[in-house]
Design a protein around this motif. Sequence first.
Motif, PDB file in Angstrom:
ATOM      1  N   ARG A  41       0.715  -1.191  -0.026  1.00 42.72           N
ATOM      2  CA  ARG A  41      -0.163  -0.026   0.010  1.00 42.72           C
ATOM      3  C   ARG A  41       0.836   1.356  -0.121  1.00 42.72           C
ATOM      4  O   ARG A  41       0.695   2.417  -0.630  1.00 42.72           O
ATOM      5  CB  ARG A  41      -0.937   0.021   1.215  1.00 42.72           C
ATOM      6  CG  ARG A  41      -1.986   1.201   1.167  1.00 42.72           C
ATOM      7  CD  ARG A  41      -2.656   1.108   2.441  1.00 42.72           C
ATOM      8  NE  ARG A  41      -1.876   1.428   3.842  1.00 42.72           N
ATOM      9  CZ  ARG A  41      -1.512   2.536   4.192  1.00 42.72           C
ATOM     10  NH1 ARG A  41      -1.913   3.542   3.450  1.00 42.72           N
ATOM     11  NH2 ARG A  41      -0.858   2.929   5.128  1.00 42.72           N
ATOM     12  N   LEU A  42       1.844   1.228   0.794  1.00 42.41           N
ATOM     13  CA  LEU A  42       2.698   2.492   0.903  1.00 42.41           C
ATOM     14  C   LEU A  42       3.700   2.624  -0.605  1.00 42.41           C
ATOM     15  O   LEU A  42       3.981   3.770  -0.896  1.00 42.41           O
ATOM     16  CB  LEU A  42       3.824   2.131   2.021  1.00 42.41           C
ATOM     17  CG  LEU A  42       3.145   2.435   3.560  1.00 42.41           C
ATOM     18  CD1 LEU A  42       3.890   2.324   4.798  1.00 42.41           C
ATOM     19  CD2 LEU A  42       2.745   4.017   3.505  1.00 42.41           C
ATOM     20  N   ALA A  43       3.812   1.367  -0.995  1.00 44.31           N
ATOM     21  CA  ALA A  43       4.798   1.513  -2.398  1.00 44.31           C
ATOM     22  C   ALA A  43       3.894   2.206  -3.343  1.00 44.31           C
ATOM     23  O   ALA A  43       4.563   2.737  -4.073  1.00 44.31           O
ATOM     24  CB  ALA A  43       5.425   0.293  -2.547  1.00 44.31           C
ATOM     25  N   ALA A  44       2.756   1.507  -3.300  1.00 43.67           N
ATOM     26  CA  ALA A  44       1.732   2.114  -4.458  1.00 43.67           C
ATOM     27  C   ALA A  44       1.710   3.675  -4.191  1.00 43.67           C
ATOM     28  O   ALA A  44       1.324   4.480  -5.158  1.00 43.67           O
ATOM     29  CB  ALA A  44       0.207   1.504  -4.102  1.00 43.67           C
ATOM     30  N   ARG A  45       1.676   4.125  -3.169  1.00 41.81           N
ATOM     31  CA  ARG A  45       1.661   5.943  -2.859  1.00 41.81           C
ATOM     32  C   ARG A  45       2.962   6.405  -3.221  1.00 41.81           C
ATOM     33  O   ARG A  45       2.932   7.654  -2.866  1.00 41.81           O
ATOM     34  CB  ARG A  45       1.152   5.899  -1.578  1.00 41.81           C
ATOM     35  CG  ARG A  45      -0.364   5.424  -1.259  1.00 41.81           C
ATOM     36  CD  ARG A  45      -0.647   5.510   0.198  1.00 41.81           C
ATOM     37  NE  ARG A  45      -0.391   7.087   0.763  1.00 41.81           N
ATOM     38  CZ  ARG A  45      -0.408   7.531   1.968  1.00 41.81           C
ATOM     39  NH1 ARG A  45      -0.481   6.543   2.812  1.00 41.81           N
ATOM     40  NH2 ARG A  45      -0.154   8.674   2.314  1.00 41.81           N
ATOM     41  N   GLY A  46       4.102   5.670  -3.530  1.00 40.89           N
ATOM     42  CA  GLY A  46       5.264   6.219  -3.723  1.00 40.89           C
ATOM     43  C   GLY A  46       6.288   6.311  -2.581  1.00 40.89           C
ATOM     44  O   GLY A  46       7.248   7.045  -2.636  1.00 40.89           O
ATOM     45  N   ASP A  47       5.718   5.866  -1.511  1.00 44.36           N
ATOM     46  CA  ASP A  47       6.577   5.915  -0.148  1.00 44.36           C
ATOM     47  C   ASP A  47       7.551   4.728   0.054  1.00 44.36           C
ATOM     48  O   ASP A  47       6.919   3.899   0.949  1.00 44.36           O
ATOM     49  CB  ASP A  47       5.845   6.189   1.017  1.00 44.36           C
ATOM     50  CG  ASP A  47       6.236   6.791   2.103  1.00 44.36           C
ATOM     51  OD1 ASP A  47       7.347   6.639   2.153  1.00 44.36           O
ATOM     52  OD2 ASP A  47       5.684   6.648   3.195  1.00 44.36           O
ATOM     53  N   ARG A  48       8.522   4.653  -0.752  1.00 47.40           N
ATOM     54  CA  ARG A  48       9.361   3.273  -0.216  1.00 47.40           C
ATOM     55  C   ARG A  48       9.898   3.012   1.010  1.00 47.40           C
ATOM     56  O   ARG A  48      10.281   2.228   1.579  1.00 47.40           O
ATOM     57  CB  ARG A  48      10.501   3.345  -1.308  1.00 47.40           C
ATOM     58  CG  ARG A  48      10.071   2.720  -2.730  1.00 47.40           C
ATOM     59  CD  ARG A  48      11.032   2.557  -3.673  1.00 47.40           C
ATOM     60  NE  ARG A  48      10.634   2.213  -4.947  1.00 47.40           N
ATOM     61  CZ  ARG A  48      11.092   0.573  -5.554  1.00 47.40           C
ATOM     62  NH1 ARG A  48      12.112   0.345  -4.783  1.00 47.40           N
ATOM     63  NH2 ARG A  48      10.537   0.437  -6.646  1.00 47.40           N
TER      64      ARG A  48
END
Length: 119
Positions: A41-48
Amino acid sequence: MTVEAALGIGAVVAVFLLAVSAMSALLGQLRCIDASVEAARLAARGDRAGARAAVARLAPAGTTLTISIGTELATAEVTAPPGTGLLPESWRRSRASAVVEPGVEVPGSVEPGRPEAVP
């Protein structure tokens, strides 16, 4: 004490130890599932960085995180090392995907990410 009582007590202790080990394996797997869902979910928001922090907080120690971001899906795979219980726990692995949100920069190449050890 009779032989039957000694065998009965030994059997009860063995079943109890196996049940405790099974619960430990189940809890480890559930922690991996929770961590992979949150990381995807966080990676899909661009927050690696947030995904790595979430895995460090939620997953068992020594976990490896792999993030792959494609044109439409972000996938996070969490792999945990085997535990120290009585049962083999080599199957503690979870993969989750989330749809990349609009406005998130997608890398030019759609290659799987390299595994990162999470402390």
